[in-house]
Structure formats: structure tokens, C-alpha cells
Design a protein around this motif. Structure first.
Motif, PDB file in Angstrom:
ATOM      1  N   TYR A 205      -7.607   7.592 -14.094  1.00  0.00           N
ATOM      2  CA  TYR A 205      -7.399   6.459 -12.967  1.00  0.00           C
ATOM      3  C   TYR A 205      -6.421   5.379 -13.212  1.00  0.00           C
ATOM      4  O   TYR A 205      -6.341   4.946 -14.397  1.00  0.00           O
ATOM      5  N   TYR A 206      -5.892   4.939 -12.043  1.00  0.00           N
ATOM      6  CA  TYR A 206      -5.260   3.567 -12.332  1.00  0.00           C
ATOM      7  C   TYR A 206      -5.531   2.586 -11.285  1.00  0.00           C
ATOM      8  O   TYR A 206      -5.691   2.695 -10.001  1.00  0.00           O
ATOM      9  N   PRO A 207      -6.286   1.222 -11.912  1.00  0.00           N
ATOM     10  CA  PRO A 207      -6.592   0.437 -10.777  1.00  0.00           C
ATOM     11  C   PRO A 207      -5.170  -0.043 -10.206  1.00  0.00           C
ATOM     12  O   PRO A 207      -4.143  -0.197 -10.818  1.00  0.00           O
ATOM     13  N   CYS A 208      -5.477  -0.612  -8.765  1.00  0.00           N
ATOM     14  CA  CYS A 208      -4.002  -0.867  -8.201  1.00  0.00           C
ATOM     15  C   CYS A 208      -4.410  -2.075  -7.217  1.00  0.00           C
ATOM     16  O   CYS A 208      -5.567  -2.244  -6.883  1.00  0.00           O
ATOM     17  N   GLY A 209      -3.250  -2.528  -6.540  1.00  0.00           N
ATOM     18  CA  GLY A 209      -3.358  -3.579  -5.563  1.00  0.00           C
ATOM     19  C   GLY A 209      -3.371  -3.027  -4.134  1.00  0.00           C
ATOM     20  O   GLY A 209      -3.015  -1.788  -3.990  1.00  0.00           O
ATOM     21  N   LEU A 210      -3.522  -4.120  -3.205  1.00  0.00           N
ATOM     22  CA  LEU A 210      -3.668  -3.708  -1.842  1.00  0.00           C
ATOM     23  C   LEU A 210      -2.207  -3.024  -1.600  1.00  0.00           C
ATOM     24  O   LEU A 210      -2.354  -1.995  -0.429  1.00  0.00           O
ATOM     25  N   ASN A 211      -1.129  -3.374  -2.022  1.00  0.00           N
ATOM     26  CA  ASN A 211       0.020  -2.589  -1.437  1.00  0.00           C
ATOM     27  C   ASN A 211       0.644  -1.394  -1.911  1.00  0.00           C
ATOM     28  O   ASN A 211       1.586  -0.716  -1.686  1.00  0.00           O
ATOM     29  N   PHE A 212      -0.574  -0.740  -2.952  1.00  0.00           N
ATOM     30  CA  PHE A 212       0.028   0.384  -3.647  1.00  0.00           C
ATOM     31  C   PHE A 212       0.635   1.540  -2.808  1.00  0.00           C
ATOM     32  O   PHE A 212       1.567   2.211  -3.097  1.00  0.00           O
ATOM     33  N   VAL A 213      -0.016   1.980  -1.908  1.00  0.00           N
ATOM     34  CA  VAL A 213       0.372   3.048  -0.911  1.00  0.00           C
ATOM     35  C   VAL A 213       1.773   2.810  -0.426  1.00  0.00           C
ATOM     36  O   VAL A 213       2.736   3.560  -0.374  1.00  0.00           O
ATOM     37  N   GLU A 214       1.945   1.631   0.234  1.00  0.00           N
ATOM     38  CA  GLU A 214       3.150   1.226   0.992  1.00  0.00           C
ATOM     39  C   GLU A 214       4.331   1.051  -0.161  1.00  0.00           C
ATOM     40  O   GLU A 214       5.258   1.596  -0.020  1.00  0.00           O
ATOM     41  N   ILE A 215       4.003   0.542  -1.500  1.00  0.00           N
ATOM     42  CA  ILE A 215       5.167   0.327  -2.242  1.00  0.00           C
ATOM     43  C   ILE A 215       5.809   1.563  -2.819  1.00  0.00           C
ATOM     44  O   ILE A 215       6.774   1.736  -3.079  1.00  0.00           O
ATOM     45  N   LEU A 216       4.680   2.542  -3.036  1.00  0.00           N
ATOM     46  CA  LEU A 216       5.282   3.862  -3.811  1.00  0.00           C
ATOM     47  C   LEU A 216       5.420   4.843  -2.522  1.00  0.00           C
ATOM     48  O   LEU A 216       5.738   6.142  -2.847  1.00  0.00           O
ATOM     49  N   ASN A 217       5.559   4.476  -1.393  1.00  0.00           N
ATOM     50  CA  ASN A 217       5.764   5.344  -0.114  1.00  0.00           C
ATOM     51  C   ASN A 217       4.855   6.660  -0.106  1.00  0.00           C
ATOM     52  O   ASN A 217       5.346   7.803   0.136  1.00  0.00           O
ATOM     53  N   ILE A 218       3.482   6.438  -0.402  1.00  0.00           N
ATOM     54  CA  ILE A 218       2.539   7.506  -0.308  1.00  0.00           C
ATOM     55  C   ILE A 218       2.106   8.067   0.867  1.00  0.00           C
ATOM     56  O   ILE A 218       1.823   7.113   1.727  1.00  0.00           O
ATOM     57  N   LYS A 219       2.181   9.216   1.158  1.00  0.00           N
ATOM     58  CA  LYS A 219       1.718   9.836   2.411  1.00  0.00           C
ATOM     59  C   LYS A 219       0.163  10.049   2.453  1.00  0.00           C
ATOM     60  O   LYS A 219      -0.349  10.576   1.607  1.00  0.00           O
ATOM     61  N   ILE A 220      -0.702   9.308   3.240  1.00  0.00           N
ATOM     62  CA  ILE A 220      -2.161   9.642   3.286  1.00  0.00           C
ATOM     63  C   ILE A 220      -2.325  10.516   4.238  1.00  0.00           C
ATOM     64  O   ILE A 220      -1.811  10.619   5.431  1.00  0.00           O
ATOM     65  N   VAL A 221      -3.166  11.722   3.903  1.00  0.00           N
ATOM     66  CA  VAL A 221      -3.394  12.838   4.595  1.00  0.00           C
ATOM     67  C   VAL A 221      -4.550  12.618   5.538  1.00  0.00           C
ATOM     68  O   VAL A 221      -4.622  13.073   6.613  1.00  0.00           O
ATOM     69  N   GLN A 222      -5.386  12.006   4.800  1.00  0.00           N
ATOM     70  CA  GLN A 222      -6.890  11.661   5.497  1.00  0.00           C
ATOM     71  C   GLN A 222      -7.117  10.217   5.102  1.00  0.00           C
ATOM     72  O   GLN A 222      -7.013   9.607   3.934  1.00  0.00           O
ATOM     73  N   GLY A 223      -7.677   9.349   5.972  1.00  0.00           N
ATOM     74  CA  GLY A 223      -8.375   8.015   5.666  1.00  0.00           C
ATOM     75  C   GLY A 223      -7.127   7.084   5.806  1.00  0.00           C
ATOM     76  O   GLY A 223      -6.377   7.094   6.900  1.00  0.00           O
ATOM     77  N   ARG A 224      -7.265   6.075   5.117  1.00  0.00           N
ATOM     78  CA  ARG A 224      -6.357   4.998   5.218  1.00  0.00           C
ATOM     79  C   ARG A 224      -5.957   4.096   3.893  1.00  0.00           C
ATOM     80  O   ARG A 224      -6.574   4.535   2.675  1.00  0.00           O
ATOM     81  N   SER A 225      -5.046   3.482   3.788  1.00  0.00           N
ATOM     82  CA  SER A 225      -4.544   2.708   2.745  1.00  0.00           C
ATOM     83  C   SER A 225      -5.640   1.463   2.473  1.00  0.00           C
ATOM     84  O   SER A 225      -6.490   1.223   3.249  1.00  0.00           O
ATOM     85  N   PHE A 226      -5.404   0.930   1.331  1.00  0.00           N
ATOM     86  CA  PHE A 226      -6.226  -0.318   1.160  1.00  0.00           C
ATOM     87  C   PHE A 226      -5.768  -1.287   2.207  1.00  0.00           C
ATOM     88  O   PHE A 226      -4.773  -1.594   2.609  1.00  0.00           O
ATOM     89  N   SER A 227      -6.864  -2.221   2.431  1.00  0.00           N
ATOM     90  CA  SER A 227      -6.789  -3.347   3.598  1.00  0.00           C
ATOM     91  C   SER A 227      -7.684  -4.558   3.356  1.00  0.00           C
ATOM     92  O   SER A 227      -8.762  -4.407   2.777  1.00  0.00           O
TER      93      SER A 227
END
Length: 80
Positions: free
Chosen positions: A27-49
Motif C-alpha cells: 500500500y501507499y499512504p497518500c494525500g487528500l488530492n491523490f485521486v484528482e492528481i492521478l485522474n483516477i476514476k472512482i467506481v464506488q464510493g468517494r475520494s478523500f475529503s
């Protein structure tokens, strides 16, 4: 260090699984903008907030969800 936190390994299991069924994970600990910076598509749930206490939240990959037989991983506890 990738993603700002560095690569780590741990034994984990999904809440409700027998303790003997723990498996090693990467695993990789990451910051709040991890999903947005890497442009990852969330299939279920949400990004960090900042609206939630996400210090113990995780994003599970589709591969990990399949491996651990999680048809609906939302709300499942991950135990290290």
C-alpha cells in the motif's frame, strides 16, 4: 517516494474474516488530492475529503476487491 508516502507492506484482512486468513498487501499512504492528481476514476464510493475524518480511510482497487471477494467493499473494515 511514490505518491508522497512511500511504499509499505502489511498483513491485512477484511473485517469478519478469520484472523488466520490475513494476507500480505502492498500500500501507499497518500494525500487528500491523490485521486484528482492521478485522474483516477472512482467506481464506488468517494475520494478523500476534508469533510470526513479520512485519516483511517482507504481506497481499494478493483483487483483487491476481487481478490478479497468484496462484491460491495463500501463500509468494510480493513484490519492491519
Amino acid at each position: 517516494m511514490p505518491f508522497g508516502g512511500g511504499y509499505r507492506q502489511a498483513k491485512m484482512r477484511v473485517e469478519g474474516m478469520d484472523e488466520k486468513s490475513s494476507e500480505g498487501i502492498d500500500y501507499y499512504p497518500c494525500g487528500l488530492n491523490f485521486v484528482e492528481i492521478l485522474n483516477i476514476k472512482i467506481v464506488q464510493g468517494r475520494s478523500f475529503s476534508t469533510k470526513f475524518n479520512d485519516s483511517n480511510s482507504v481506497i481499494v482497487s478493483e483487483g483487491a476487491a476481487r481478490h478479497f471477494h468484496l462484491d460491495n467493499p463500501l463500509g468494510k473494515g480493513i484490519l492491519l
